[in-house]
Design a protein around this motif. Sequence first.
Motif, PDB file in Angstrom:
ATOM      1  N   MET B  18     -19.105 -15.089 -16.651  1.00 53.58           N
ATOM      2  CA  MET B  18     -18.510 -14.090 -17.563  1.00 53.58           C
ATOM      3  C   MET B  18     -17.237 -13.524 -16.950  1.00 53.58           C
ATOM      4  N   GLN B  19     -17.326 -13.227 -15.667  1.00 50.31           N
ATOM      5  CA  GLN B  19     -16.183 -12.625 -14.966  1.00 50.31           C
ATOM      6  C   GLN B  19     -14.973 -13.558 -15.009  1.00 50.31           C
ATOM      7  N   SER B  22     -13.592 -13.921 -18.559  1.00 45.99           N
ATOM      8  CA  SER B  22     -12.843 -12.723 -18.964  1.00 45.99           C
ATOM      9  C   SER B  22     -11.441 -12.734 -18.374  1.00 45.99           C
ATOM     10  N   GLU B  23     -11.349 -13.108 -17.102  1.00 47.83           N
ATOM     11  CA  GLU B  23     -10.032 -13.164 -16.443  1.00 47.83           C
ATOM     12  C   GLU B  23      -9.145 -14.244 -17.054  1.00 47.83           C
ATOM     13  N   VAL B  25      -8.978 -15.230 -19.998  1.00 48.49           N
ATOM     14  CA  VAL B  25      -8.436 -14.827 -21.304  1.00 48.49           C
ATOM     15  C   VAL B  25      -7.127 -14.054 -21.106  1.00 48.49           C
ATOM     16  N   ILE B  26      -6.970 -13.446 -19.948  1.00 53.84           N
ATOM     17  CA  ILE B  26      -5.725 -12.736 -19.644  1.00 53.84           C
ATOM     18  C   ILE B  26      -4.731 -13.645 -18.923  1.00 53.84           C
ATOM     19  N   ASP B  32       0.299 -17.218 -15.816  1.00 53.62           N
ATOM     20  CA  ASP B  32       0.832 -16.079 -16.567  1.00 53.62           C
ATOM     21  C   ASP B  32       0.713 -16.314 -18.072  1.00 53.62           C
ATOM     22  N   LEU B  33      -0.284 -17.081 -18.431  1.00 59.57           N
ATOM     23  CA  LEU B  33      -0.600 -17.329 -19.840  1.00 59.57           C
ATOM     24  C   LEU B  33      -2.112 -17.272 -19.979  1.00 59.57           C
ATOM     25  N   SER B  34      -2.569 -16.927 -21.181  1.00 58.88           N
ATOM     26  CA  SER B  34      -3.995 -16.918 -21.434  1.00 58.88           C
ATOM     27  C   SER B  34      -4.511 -18.339 -21.621  1.00 58.88           C
TER      28      SER B  34
END
Lengths: 355, 355
Positions: B18-19, B22-23, B25-26, B32-34
């Motif tokens: 999950m961690q 989640s990262e 996605v950012i 520097d892109l999702s």
Amino acid sequence: MKKHNFSAGPCILPQSVMQKASEAVINFNNLDLSLIEISHRSKDFVDVMENARSLALEHLGLQNKGYQALFLQGGASTQFLMAAYNLLENKAAYLNTGTWSSKAIKEAKLFGEIIEVASSKNANFNYIPKEYVIPSDADYFHCTSNNTIFGTQMKEFPEVNMPLVCDMSSDIFSRVLDFSKFDLIYAGAQKNMGPAGTTLVVVKEDILGKISRTIPSMLDYTVHIGKDSMFNTPPVFAVYVSMLTLEWLKEKGGVAAAEKLNNEKASLLYTEIDRNSLFEGFVANKEDRSNMNATFNLTSESHKDAFDSLWKNAGINGLEGHRSVGGYRASMYNALPIESVQVLVDVMKELERKG
Amino acid sequence: MKKHNFSAGPCILPQSVMQKASEAVINFNNLDLSLIEISHRSKDFVDVMENARSLALEHLGLQNKGYQALFLQGGASTQFLMAAYNLLENKAAYLNTGTWSSKAIKEAKLFGEIIEVASSKNANFNYIPKEYVIPSDADYFHCTSNNTIFGTQMKEFPEVNMPLVCDMSSDIFSRVLDFSKFDLIYAGAQKNMGPAGTTLVVVKEDILGKISRTIPSMLDYTVHIGKDSMFNTPPVFAVYVSMLTLEWLKEKGGVAAAEKLNNEKASLLYTEIDRNSLFEGFVANKEDRSNMNATFNLTSESHKDAFDSLWKNAGINGLEGHRSVGGYRASMYNALPIESVQVLVDVMKELERKG
Ligand SMILES: Cc1ncc(COP(=O)(O)O)c(C=O)c1O
Ligand SMILES: Cc1ncc(COP(=O)(O)O)c(C=O)c1O
Ligand SMILES: [Mg+2]
Ligand SMILES: [Mg+2]
Ligand SMILES: [Mg+2]
Ligand SMILES: [Mg+2]
């Protein structure tokens, strides 16, 4: 470094959406559970699905007009066959404006006779055919509103006396149209709506159930409508992020506001393509140019290395043209800020100064 | 408050997964892109898909044995029809052990004759039929390894002289089997493998291409194999999270280690169900009990309110039984820690003390 993301799809989504999506993967709705570990039958997710479906209809002005919105799996490519599976009894008419139309035609041919009313294939799809006759006994007419690969876009749609089916994968929610002219609209989420993994289907219910063939459940629009788009486990994350993007669009003023900004972005870039002698547009007729995907070439290949290093150094991502067209493609979907287009235009001017 | 997530699917995934998800996605791979805004044809994502496909085969011991792993869309429900579309020429044999088998049979019937070799339907699917004859001229034999809803699990599989097809949606990667006995395995990701939105298909290539019917591209295993599972835009996020989960499984010692822990968890819970006079198991024969989904009831409904508030207060989530069975269902997939099972067992003992 901040990236200017011109990727053709999957593509840029609003930063605020990414932020919320990232948080939901850890803790959704303060449940102390992740969005992706809860039951899709839980109230929290059912609300997401309902909200997404209703926002989609709202943005298209199709609420309370006999339409249903579905979030399915399989991509727009699955719609090529589902459209035909659900609607094609004898013959259907297709306008061939590019790779995606051609693929839609190929799949539909398994289910009946396909009349290709016109095609721009001989010109590598660099224009939208406008003079054609649609046989009045066709079961439906199918077209592709925006050709992602070649950078053409239909600005007008024919008046027809049969269901109008449209693949709007790459320009849905980008401009104001009278969407009630359409009976079946489909769009893979991964352009203006969300991440890859879900496909929006908007269908007018009264065109369904008129076919003699038996349709497998997962391919049957009526089955999905009957189960509120939850016949089986939906693609939870993709639907949630689509819902967030549709909420963002609403906050920004909806499709009308998006259209205004998209016109400004497209005008900024096309003006420079035309003005700058180092560049030329790919599309033959200016009126057919897509506001979503601008395709262009260098007038001389000798500038390629210089241009490529200039835009890469400026933080631009995803500018390479599709292999079937070559050159460059700048995709300017709803979430792309006009500042990113300005950065590209500045780079084009810089090449001119240096060149 | 920490939740003990017994949800039947979508369900618990490892916290570390999950961690990372989640990262990503950012900011994915420090681009520097999702993850969800890059092209699926970019090297970064192609690597994800290749890694996921190869880990799936590795965990099943099927590398270099003529198998291909695909990550498709549409859920296991789409496999009900794809299996038949690709393999059913005349007739096929199905074992009916529950809701999902019944649905698989329903869809397959559109494509040929279906012989239901045995069914436990008359006993509300509370056991696995074992005495049955499979017609030797069937095109394939289909079974469901684990019945998510009723809590039964096949412990043995018949020897057959035809392709063996198995829906392993709810117990894939949970136990050691000789997977090379199977020719087609499919599983919706949303149990032991990842989030909803992708389906693993593992297919032995030599069973394909033997059918006379023309298969639409998106439903054709051969088409997806030819394009390395990227015929169209794949469900990027779901494939990435599945890859992370398969990596986590490898770090934890693979399927053998998962099986050991799953046996311990199941034994802990079933021992308490049997010992505690307030509870009884739903499944008729103990040998058929699922290690993934334990179904049980209160021996007296008078304890319902007390039990429900006890487990809810203990932070337990998703314990309600499926409406077709009633009672309770504790799903104990790979990522569920044994500590969560202990919390449930403690709650059952507490009810006994108070009751
Ligand atoms: C106009 C159009 N139609 C269909 C597709 C295919 O979509 P998918 O990959 O979701 O199947 C695309 C993909 O880019 C597209 O641009
Ligand atoms: C054994 C089994 N098969 C099939 C399915 C259907 O899966 P999906 O919802 O992905 O279509 C499920 C869903 O829980 C299942 O448990
Ligand atoms: Mg095209
Ligand atoms: Mg010019
Ligand atoms: Mg079942
Ligand atoms: Mg007991």
